[in-house]
Design a protein around this motif. Structure first.
Motif, PDB file in Angstrom:
ATOM      1  N   TYR A  11       0.828  -1.209   0.000  1.00 49.13           N
ATOM      2  CA  TYR A  11       0.000   0.000   0.000  1.00 49.13           C
ATOM      3  C   TYR A  11       0.863   1.259   0.000  1.00 49.13           C
ATOM      4  CZ  TYR A  11      -3.192   3.631   1.661  1.00 49.13           C
ATOM      5  OH  TYR A  11      -3.910   4.780   1.792  1.00 49.13           O
ATOM      6  N   MET A  12       1.871   1.294   0.863  1.00 46.81           N
ATOM      7  CA  MET A  12       2.738   2.468   0.964  1.00 46.81           C
ATOM      8  C   MET A  12       3.884   2.332  -0.030  1.00 46.81           C
ATOM      9  SD  MET A  12       1.364   4.424   3.233  1.00 46.81           S
ATOM     10  CE  MET A  12       2.686   5.554   3.646  1.00 46.81           C
ATOM     11  N   ASN A  21       0.267   5.436  -4.800  1.00 49.23           N
ATOM     12  CA  ASN A  21       0.305   4.403  -3.761  1.00 49.23           C
ATOM     13  C   ASN A  21      -0.432   3.146  -4.224  1.00 49.23           C
ATOM     14  OD1 ASN A  21      -2.455   4.822  -3.423  1.00 49.23           O
ATOM     15  ND2 ASN A  21      -2.192   6.170  -1.654  1.00 49.23           N
TER      16      ASN A  21
END
Length: 807
Positions: A737-738, A744
């Motif tokens: 996700y990051m 993202n």
């Protein structure tokens, strides 16, 4: 029915019994004729059993005798233990087996006739046992059954394995009487026969029907000619003949000839009374006729009303019921069918049963007391309660019917509503916390930048002034200023760390090396303290955020240093070891310790026992705490799926134990074997989106090696992932996700779903904001799943296989 008809019926039945005696042998032993051998249980009254002389008798004996007469085919009827009967049948020593229930298991061995009788198979239990309302409530109890009985298959199919077999029904019931077993399952006819015969019918009861079976006659698989012969023969027996046999063994006993005289006198007496009543009724007939139509109309309306009420209750979407209540008992008169969802029994089967027949004793007693309070006082009763892990709201009220006061009520399942309310409150609380932390983080970030600039100027000039200063008192003041600026710097760092929701940046390193680094950085603060290091060999590398672990170690060791400020022989012990797939390190001191009443509070933000809150004088003057150090330590450890525990005794010291999961760089042999045994997918084309090299390297190695053997592309940035998706057709995407940059993991997800609605996507993230949003997203898209960092390699592979299985 007049006396002549009764007499004729009796004579007919007696003649049938005399004309068709059954001996199991042919009438003419010297004459050869077609024959079949029939085998059955020898202990199943009233169908077949042995009398006191050892001769078999019962319904089946009479029916096969009549079959023999109708068909002219000789019948050899053998009766024996039921298990032996089945063995004889399957060994080919018999042509037909009688009184056998149909089961799927038996259908592989036998061909069955049409059923000729339907029987209940209840579960009987000692009257002192309560709460047996469904099969699940039999767990933990030993069930007595007859060897070879079909109920064994039913019990085992429902997960009941504690079964004890006996050779006869009498043995089962005697074992229950002797206390060897408390529960047994027997076909209802022989069970009631022996309970009454042994005069113990009041010692046992039943509230659960295990199943309803049908009696068949059966032949060995493939013997269709014999099966047809049996069915054709029984088709020749008329209903009247069949009813006569059943009445003989199951109905009222046949009248004896010596009773005819008394019956004639009784009927004559009844006839005279009847004549008198008839003459009397003639005088009342006119008045009766005038009221009949009115009564019929009222009865019709009442029946319609009762019928509609019954239908309404039976099919109500909520749990409805009507009861008749006394101070000691509450009995069901009507109940909705959906009670099967709540307690495992339909409403129609609850009718006539008291609360102690349906619920555990204490719960049943409470319900009965509440019901009586409603009926006797006439009050409305409302209560929220828990049963079998679900929540209910119950309302009860009295209803008057003639001279009786009954109880009516309904119960609503509010489990989902309470859960939704709890989730809503939790979401509001979480949102509030996030909003507060976001605000604190925003302010703290700006303040930290400006404040650190100020501290930098002060620290730099103070340090230079200390070097040039020759006057002792001034130099001491400058050193105090320098120490306080160091404290301000640490306070700012802890405040920012607490406020920010920072996802760990993970890499492999050795915890012992990180501890050495921190101890070296803090060597000045550790002067005068005995330092002991205990390092166990073979501790594997830790996959974690080195900065977070370093900050946690600084806070823990700083706390120990402060706790030793008034100790004559200060000592800090640092241990590292591994166990149970965990990497562990401990920080122990012999300092002032923590009061027992404060142990649960030390991880709360802004809580401290130092400075102005040092009520016990445990710390030297001038030692102060930020209140955020231990809160940040706990936060860091939990973000890595680890745990922290505290052992402390006031005045004797404190020990902190931190445990973090071991993440191997590849699958272990045991994990590979387990994956091969499960439902696994191999040689797929997978896109791995991960910006942390240590994690990407481990995941790539796992996916491309045995047993997975996938083909894998790696993308360390969002734009790289999108470019690869445009060029290639992947079977699955593993998505962090990051990611660095403006794109993202969620942006990549939406990009994928704009053109492909079915490709499985596994999110990998420990970000709190993401974990909140993924819950709602998973309800809309069943082709996604997520794992929190760090995750075990086995869990990672299993999650991928589960997603691939949904395609």
């Amino acid at each position: 029915m007049n006396i002549h008809k009764i007499s004729g019926l009796m004579v007919l039945c007696i003649l049938l019994h005399c004309l068709f005696p059954f001996s199991g042998q042919a009438e003419d032993a010297g004459k050869k004729s077609p024959s079949i051998t029939v085998v059955s249980d020898d202990n199943y009254p009233p169908y077949i059993f042995r009398n006191s002389n050892g001769i078999i008798q019962g319904i089946l004996v009479d029916e096969w005798a009549l079959w023999e007469k109708k068909t002219g085919i000789q019948v050899n009827l053998m009766a024996m233990d039921w298990s032996k009967a089945q063995e004889v049948m399957l060994n080919g020593q018999a042509d037909v087996i009688d009184t056998i229930f149909f089961t799927e298991k038996r259908a592989k061995l036998y061909d069955f006739t049409k059923p000729y009788a339907t029987l209940e198979v209840p579960v009987f239990f000692n009257k002192n046992i309560g709460g047996i309302v469904n099969i699940a409530s039999l767990q933990g109890l030993t069930i007595g059954v007859k060897a070879g009985d079909a109920c064994i298959e039913v019990l085992e199919k429902n997960g009941i394995t504690s079964i004890k077999t006996f050779n006869s029904y009498e043995d089962i019931i005697q074992a229950a009487v002797d206390g060897q077993i408390k529960v047994f399952s027997i076909d209802k006819p022989p069970a009631l026969y022996y309970l009454y015969k042994m005069n113990i019918e009041n010692e046992f009861r039943y509230s659960l029907t295990l199943y309803t079976g049908k009696f068949h006659r059966a032949v060995k698989k493939g013997r269709t000619d014999t099966l047809k012969m049996v069915e054709d023969g029984f088709a020749l027996i008329t209903k009247k003949e069949h009813d006569a046999i059943n009445k003989k063994w199951m109905g009222e006993p046949l009248l004896r000839p010596e009773y005819f005289h008394y019956i004639f006198l009784f009927l004559l007496f009844v006839g005279l009374i009847f004549l008198g009543l008839t003459l009397f009724n003639i005088t009342l007939r006119r008045n009766v006729r005038s009221k009949t139509s009115e009564l019929q109309g009222a009865i019709h309306r009442l029946r319609m009303s009762n019928g509609l009420l019954t239908l309404f209750i039976r099919h109500s979407p909520v749990y409805c019921y009507i009861k008749e209540v006394s101070p000691t008992q509450s009995v069901v008169l009507q109940a909705s069918e959906n009670f099967e969802e709540m307690i495992g029994i339909k409403g129609s089967l609850m009718i006539g049963r008291a609360m102690e027949d349906l619920f555990p004793p204490e719960f049943a007693a409470k319900i009965t007391a509440d019901d009586w309070a409603v009926v006797s006082k006439g009050d409305l009763f409302r209560q929220d309660e828990e049963l079998n892990g679900r929540s209910y709201t119950t309302l009860k009220f009295p209803i008057v019917q003639g001279d009786k006061t009954l109880l009516a009520g309904y119960t609503i399942d509010i489990t989902d509503r309470k859960k939704a309310e709890a989730e809503k409150l939790m979401a509001q609380k979480t949102a509030g916390e996030h909003e507060k932390q976001a605000l604190v983080g925003k302010i703290a970030g700006k303040m930290a930048h400006d404040f650190n600039n100020i501290l930098g100027i002060i620290m730099g000039n103070t340090e230079l002034a200390v070097l040039d200063c020759q006057e002792p008192r001034t130099k001491k003041t400058l050193e105090l200023i320098y120490e306080q600026t160091q404290r301000g710097k640490n306070l700012t760092k802890n405040l920012v760390a607490f406020a920010k929701d920072q996802e760990p940046k993970q890499e492999f390193f050795r915890i012992s090396e990180k501890i050495d680094l921190v101890l070296n950085l803090m060597r000045k603060d550790l002067e005068g303290i005995e330092l002991q290091k205990e390092e166990s060999p073979g501790v594997p590398e830790l996959l974690a955020d080195p900065g977070m672990i370093e900050h946690a170690l600084v806070n823990l060791i700083q706390n120990s240093i402060h706790a030793l400020s008034r100790v004559e022989s200060p000592r800090i012990t640092v241990r590292t070891y591994s166990r149970d797939n965990l990497i562990c390190f401990e920080i122990e001191d012999n300092g002032c310790g923590i009061p027992q009443e404060n142990l649960e509070n030390i991880y709360e933000p802004s809580f401290t026992l130092k400075g102005g809150r040092d009520l016990t004088g445990s710390y030297k003057t001038g030692i102060k705490g930020t209140g955020y150090g231990m809160s940040n330590v706990k936060k860091y450890i939990e973000q890595h799926k680890g745990s922290i525990s505290t052992e402390s005794k006031f005045g004797s010291g404190t020990r902190f134990i931190i445990s973090l999961p071991i993440i191997n760089k590849e699958l272990t042999p045991e994990e590979k074997t387990e994956i091969r045994k499960g439902k696994a997918y191999f040689e797929k084309y997978i896109l791995l989106v991960e910006d942390e090299p240590a994690i990407a390297d481990v995941q790539y190695r796992i996916l491309t090696q045995e047993p997975c053997n996938h083909r894998v592309d790696i993308a360390n940035k969002g734009q790289v992932a999108m470019d690869l998706l445009e060029r290639n057709k992947y079977d699955l995407v593993s998505l962090d996700y990051m990611l660095p940059g403006d794109i993202n993991g969620m942006d990549i997800y939406h990009h994928i779903r704009s053109s492909d609605k079915t490709i499985p996507i596994l999110f990998i993230s420990g970000n709190i904001e993401f974990l909140e949003s993924i819950k709602e997203l998973k309800q809309k898209d069943n082709k996604i799943d997520h794992l929190s960092k760090p995750c075990q390699n086995k869990d990672y592979v299993n999650s991928l296989n589960l997603l691939l299985g949904r395609v």
